[in-house]
Design a protein around this motif. Structure first.
Motif, PDB file in Angstrom:
ATOM      1  N   ARG A 175       0.626   2.981   5.328  1.00  0.00           N
ATOM      2  CA  ARG A 175       0.293   4.147   4.277  1.00  0.00           C
ATOM      3  C   ARG A 175      -1.134   4.762   4.824  1.00  0.00           C
ATOM      4  N   HIS A 206      -3.534   3.531   0.740  1.00  0.00           N
ATOM      5  CA  HIS A 206      -3.756   2.150   0.189  1.00  0.00           C
ATOM      6  C   HIS A 206      -4.903   1.743  -0.445  1.00  0.00           C
ATOM      7  N   PRO A 240       3.386   2.637  -3.788  1.00  0.00           N
ATOM      8  CA  PRO A 240       2.937   3.608  -2.511  1.00  0.00           C
ATOM      9  C   PRO A 240       3.533   5.419  -2.942  1.00  0.00           C
ATOM     10  N   GLU A 250       3.755   7.096  -0.405  1.00  0.00           N
ATOM     11  CA  GLU A 250       4.371   7.712   0.923  1.00  0.00           C
ATOM     12  C   GLU A 250       5.507   6.807   1.134  1.00  0.00           C
ATOM     13  N   GLU A 261       7.895   3.907   2.571  1.00  0.00           N
ATOM     14  CA  GLU A 261       7.686   2.826   3.466  1.00  0.00           C
ATOM     15  C   GLU A 261       8.853   2.504   4.537  1.00  0.00           C
TER      16      GLU A 261
END
Length: 66
Positions: free
Chosen positions: A28, A33, A58, A60, A62
């Motif tokens: 992240r 984060h 999140p 973004e 993974e």
């Protein structure tokens, strides 16, 4: 335009370095984060609207394969 609130944040440089490494470990950005950590804390404290909800995933990507 994004629906997110921008604000300045002053943070100890050593703490930022820790967050930077931690965020990298989680794939992240530091910003994503920090938002994840704050959302998780709000969830644990029962402060999110609608009661206790799981933290949002999140935005973004993974890691696909570990």
């Amino acid at each position: 335009m994004s629906g997110k609130k921008n604000f300045p944040l002053r943070i100890d440089p050593k703490l930022y370095e820790i967050l930077e490494r931690w965020a990298a470990d989680e794939f992240r950005s530091v910003n994503a984060h920090l938002e994840y950590l704050l959302r998780d804390s709000a969830h644990r404290a029962g402060r999110l609207p609608g009661g206790r909800q799981p933290p949002a995933a999140p935005s973004e990507p993974e890691e696909q394969d570990k």
